[in-house]
Design a protein around this motif. Structure first.
Motif, PDB file in Angstrom:
ATOM      1  N   CYS A   1     -15.167  25.558   3.851  1.00  0.00           N
ATOM      2  CA  CYS A   1     -14.769  24.947   2.559  1.00  0.00           C
ATOM      3  C   CYS A   1     -13.191  24.358   2.584  1.00  0.00           C
ATOM      4  O   CYS A   1     -13.237  23.354   2.015  1.00  0.00           O
ATOM      5  N   ALA A   2     -12.335  24.841   3.045  1.00  0.00           N
ATOM      6  CA  ALA A   2     -11.063  24.342   3.085  1.00  0.00           C
ATOM      7  C   ALA A   2     -11.192  22.897   3.902  1.00  0.00           C
ATOM      8  O   ALA A   2     -10.510  22.040   3.364  1.00  0.00           O
ATOM      9  N   VAL A   3     -11.833  22.978   5.042  1.00  0.00           N
ATOM     10  CA  VAL A   3     -11.950  21.847   5.745  1.00  0.00           C
ATOM     11  C   VAL A   3     -12.718  20.694   4.826  1.00  0.00           C
ATOM     12  O   VAL A   3     -12.475  19.461   5.005  1.00  0.00           O
ATOM     13  N   THR A   4     -13.823  21.233   4.185  1.00  0.00           N
ATOM     14  CA  THR A   4     -14.376  20.188   3.547  1.00  0.00           C
ATOM     15  C   THR A   4     -13.613  19.485   2.136  1.00  0.00           C
ATOM     16  O   THR A   4     -13.373  18.317   1.985  1.00  0.00           O
ATOM     17  N   ILE A   5     -12.914  20.418   1.509  1.00  0.00           N
ATOM     18  CA  ILE A   5     -11.855  20.073   0.618  1.00  0.00           C
ATOM     19  C   ILE A   5     -10.978  18.710   1.202  1.00  0.00           C
ATOM     20  O   ILE A   5     -10.634  17.804   0.776  1.00  0.00           O
ATOM     21  N   GLY A   6     -10.278  19.267   2.180  1.00  0.00           N
ATOM     22  CA  GLY A   6      -9.389  18.464   3.010  1.00  0.00           C
ATOM     23  C   GLY A   6      -9.911  16.788   3.536  1.00  0.00           C
ATOM     24  O   GLY A   6      -9.355  15.929   3.340  1.00  0.00           O
ATOM     25  N   PHE A   7     -11.252  17.049   3.920  1.00  0.00           N
ATOM     26  CA  PHE A   7     -11.826  15.817   4.355  1.00  0.00           C
ATOM     27  C   PHE A   7     -12.232  14.878   2.922  1.00  0.00           C
ATOM     28  O   PHE A   7     -12.290  13.671   3.167  1.00  0.00           O
ATOM     29  N   LEU A   8     -12.698  15.498   2.090  1.00  0.00           N
ATOM     30  CA  LEU A   8     -12.782  14.910   1.038  1.00  0.00           C
ATOM     31  C   LEU A   8     -11.887  14.255   0.383  1.00  0.00           C
ATOM     32  O   LEU A   8     -11.898  12.937  -0.235  1.00  0.00           O
ATOM     33  N   ILE A   9     -10.725  14.720   0.489  1.00  0.00           N
ATOM     34  CA  ILE A   9      -9.383  14.050  -0.214  1.00  0.00           C
ATOM     35  C   ILE A   9      -8.912  13.105   0.792  1.00  0.00           C
ATOM     36  O   ILE A   9      -8.707  11.702   0.256  1.00  0.00           O
ATOM     37  N   TYR A  10      -9.120  13.033   2.195  1.00  0.00           N
ATOM     38  CA  TYR A  10      -8.991  12.029   3.087  1.00  0.00           C
ATOM     39  C   TYR A  10      -9.926  10.970   3.049  1.00  0.00           C
ATOM     40  O   TYR A  10      -9.396   9.851   2.726  1.00  0.00           O
ATOM     41  N   CYS A  11     -11.168  11.300   2.664  1.00  0.00           N
ATOM     42  CA  CYS A  11     -12.176  10.195   2.627  1.00  0.00           C
ATOM     43  C   CYS A  11     -11.813   9.281   1.077  1.00  0.00           C
ATOM     44  O   CYS A  11     -12.089   8.253   1.338  1.00  0.00           O
ATOM     45  N   ARG A  12     -11.491   9.943   0.291  1.00  0.00           N
ATOM     46  CA  ARG A  12     -11.257   9.661  -1.097  1.00  0.00           C
ATOM     47  C   ARG A  12     -10.476   8.235  -1.029  1.00  0.00           C
ATOM     48  O   ARG A  12     -10.105   7.174  -1.695  1.00  0.00           O
ATOM     49  N   HIS A  13      -9.136   8.282  -0.194  1.00  0.00           N
ATOM     50  CA  HIS A  13      -8.040   7.356   0.087  1.00  0.00           C
ATOM     51  C   HIS A  13      -7.989   6.762   1.435  1.00  0.00           C
ATOM     52  O   HIS A  13      -7.303   5.925   1.723  1.00  0.00           O
ATOM     53  N   ALA A  14      -9.177   6.885   2.223  1.00  0.00           N
ATOM     54  CA  ALA A  14      -9.013   6.235   3.554  1.00  0.00           C
ATOM     55  C   ALA A  14      -9.326   4.651   3.518  1.00  0.00           C
ATOM     56  O   ALA A  14      -8.958   3.776   4.078  1.00  0.00           O
ATOM     57  N   LEU A  15      -9.972   4.203   2.393  1.00  0.00           N
ATOM     58  CA  LEU A  15     -10.248   2.796   2.227  1.00  0.00           C
ATOM     59  C   LEU A  15      -9.080   2.063   1.235  1.00  0.00           C
ATOM     60  O   LEU A  15      -9.495   0.954   0.899  1.00  0.00           O
ATOM     61  N   ASP A  16      -8.484   2.796   0.689  1.00  0.00           N
ATOM     62  CA  ASP A  16      -7.289   2.223  -0.101  1.00  0.00           C
ATOM     63  C   ASP A  16      -6.635   0.920   0.442  1.00  0.00           C
ATOM     64  O   ASP A  16      -6.508   0.868   1.677  1.00  0.00           O
ATOM     65  N   CYS A  17      -6.427   0.034  -0.199  1.00  0.00           N
ATOM     66  CA  CYS A  17      -5.891  -1.160   0.247  1.00  0.00           C
ATOM     67  C   CYS A  17      -5.286  -1.948  -1.084  1.00  0.00           C
ATOM     68  O   CYS A  17      -5.866  -1.888  -2.108  1.00  0.00           O
ATOM     69  N   GLU A  18      -4.445  -2.903  -0.734  1.00  0.00           N
ATOM     70  CA  GLU A  18      -3.849  -4.026  -1.584  1.00  0.00           C
ATOM     71  C   GLU A  18      -4.164  -5.531  -1.133  1.00  0.00           C
ATOM     72  O   GLU A  18      -3.751  -5.707   0.013  1.00  0.00           O
ATOM     73  N   THR A  19      -4.544  -6.496  -2.193  1.00  0.00           N
ATOM     74  CA  THR A  19      -4.898  -7.529  -1.619  1.00  0.00           C
ATOM     75  C   THR A  19      -4.117  -8.448  -2.377  1.00  0.00           C
ATOM     76  O   THR A  19      -4.116  -8.392  -3.723  1.00  0.00           O
ATOM     77  N   ILE A  20      -3.584  -9.543  -1.827  1.00  0.00           N
ATOM     78  CA  ILE A  20      -2.795 -10.704  -2.590  1.00  0.00           C
ATOM     79  C   ILE A  20      -3.632 -12.119  -2.177  1.00  0.00           C
ATOM     80  O   ILE A  20      -3.548 -12.333  -1.300  1.00  0.00           O
ATOM     81  N   GLU A  21      -3.819 -12.657  -3.193  1.00  0.00           N
ATOM     82  CA  GLU A  21      -4.663 -13.894  -3.047  1.00  0.00           C
ATOM     83  C   GLU A  21      -4.176 -14.889  -3.711  1.00  0.00           C
ATOM     84  O   GLU A  21      -3.984 -14.914  -5.069  1.00  0.00           O
ATOM     85  N   VAL A  22      -4.114 -16.080  -3.381  1.00  0.00           N
ATOM     86  CA  VAL A  22      -3.470 -17.441  -3.865  1.00  0.00           C
ATOM     87  C   VAL A  22      -4.585 -18.361  -3.742  1.00  0.00           C
ATOM     88  O   VAL A  22      -5.010 -18.867  -2.635  1.00  0.00           O
ATOM     89  N   ASN A  23      -4.943 -19.012  -5.121  1.00  0.00           N
ATOM     90  CA  ASN A  23      -5.858 -19.835  -5.001  1.00  0.00           C
ATOM     91  C   ASN A  23      -5.551 -20.876  -6.228  1.00  0.00           C
ATOM     92  O   ASN A  23      -5.809 -20.921  -7.208  1.00  0.00           O
ATOM     93  N   GLY A  24      -5.148 -21.978  -5.487  1.00  0.00           N
ATOM     94  CA  GLY A  24      -4.310 -23.034  -6.545  1.00  0.00           C
ATOM     95  C   GLY A  24      -3.304 -22.326  -7.226  1.00  0.00           C
ATOM     96  O   GLY A  24      -2.305 -22.156  -6.770  1.00  0.00           O
ATOM     97  N   LYS A  25      -3.561 -22.622  -8.585  1.00  0.00           N
ATOM     98  CA  LYS A  25      -2.548 -22.066  -9.559  1.00  0.00           C
ATOM     99  C   LYS A  25      -2.584 -20.686  -9.935  1.00  0.00           C
ATOM    100  O   LYS A  25      -2.120 -20.170 -10.886  1.00  0.00           O
ATOM    101  N   GLN A  26      -3.623 -19.723  -9.194  1.00  0.00           N
ATOM    102  CA  GLN A  26      -3.717 -18.487  -9.596  1.00  0.00           C
ATOM    103  C   GLN A  26      -3.368 -17.617  -8.471  1.00  0.00           C
ATOM    104  O   GLN A  26      -3.867 -17.694  -7.217  1.00  0.00           O
TER     105      GLN A  26
END
Length: 144
Positions: A54-79
């Motif tokens: 149970c403890a390992v499952t909770i820890g892994f769920l928290i890890y998975c929730r944020h494993a794919l976190d990212c920030e993207t900056i995109e410049v396309n013309g005037k945007q």
């Protein structure tokens, strides 16, 4: 019209798919050991195995929730588009490159800001401090 993109990702050792494989192996191993003790008459090990899983499952769920976190900056013309994907929630901010400003990080700060009038977005939580200034320098030529 060319598009320029910068992506900053969380540094994770395992992808969610790899973590799932590891978790299945861990559960199988723990249940096998607990079953062996149960057959030997030591039933209390089964309780501790369930608590452990149970403890390992909770820890892994928290890890998975944020494993794919990212920030993207995109410049396309005037945007200029800033996408933040945190905990399976994507937020998109749009700026005009003529009016957007980059605020350099404060002394010792882990993040910097992109702003335009009342909109101010914090960026850079997934990069090291020594990567902040080169990233800001790469984005600045695209702003007015």
């Amino acid at each position: 019209m060319s598009t320029k993109t910068w992506q900053m990702r969380r540094n994770c050792a395992l992808s969610p798919k790899q973590l799932l494989k590891f978790y299945i192996i861990l559960v199988c191993l723990s249940v096998t050991v607990a079953a062996g003790f149960l057959l030997a008459g030591v039933w209390v090990i089964l309780i501790f195995t369930l608590l452990e899983l149970c403890a390992v499952t909770i820890g892994f769920l928290i890890y998975c929730r944020h494993a794919l976190d990212c920030e993207t900056i995109e410049v396309n013309g005037k945007q200029l588009i800033v996408k933040k994907f945190i905990g399976y929630k994507e937020t998109i901010y749009e700026f005009n490159t003529q009016w957007a400003k980059i605020e350099p990080p404060l002394e010792g700060s882990k993040t910097f800001f992109i702003s335009q009038s009342s909109l101010r977005v914090e960026i850079g939580q997934f990069i090291r401090q020594e990567q902040q200034l080169p990233l800001i320098a790469a984005i600045r030529p695209y702003l007015g």
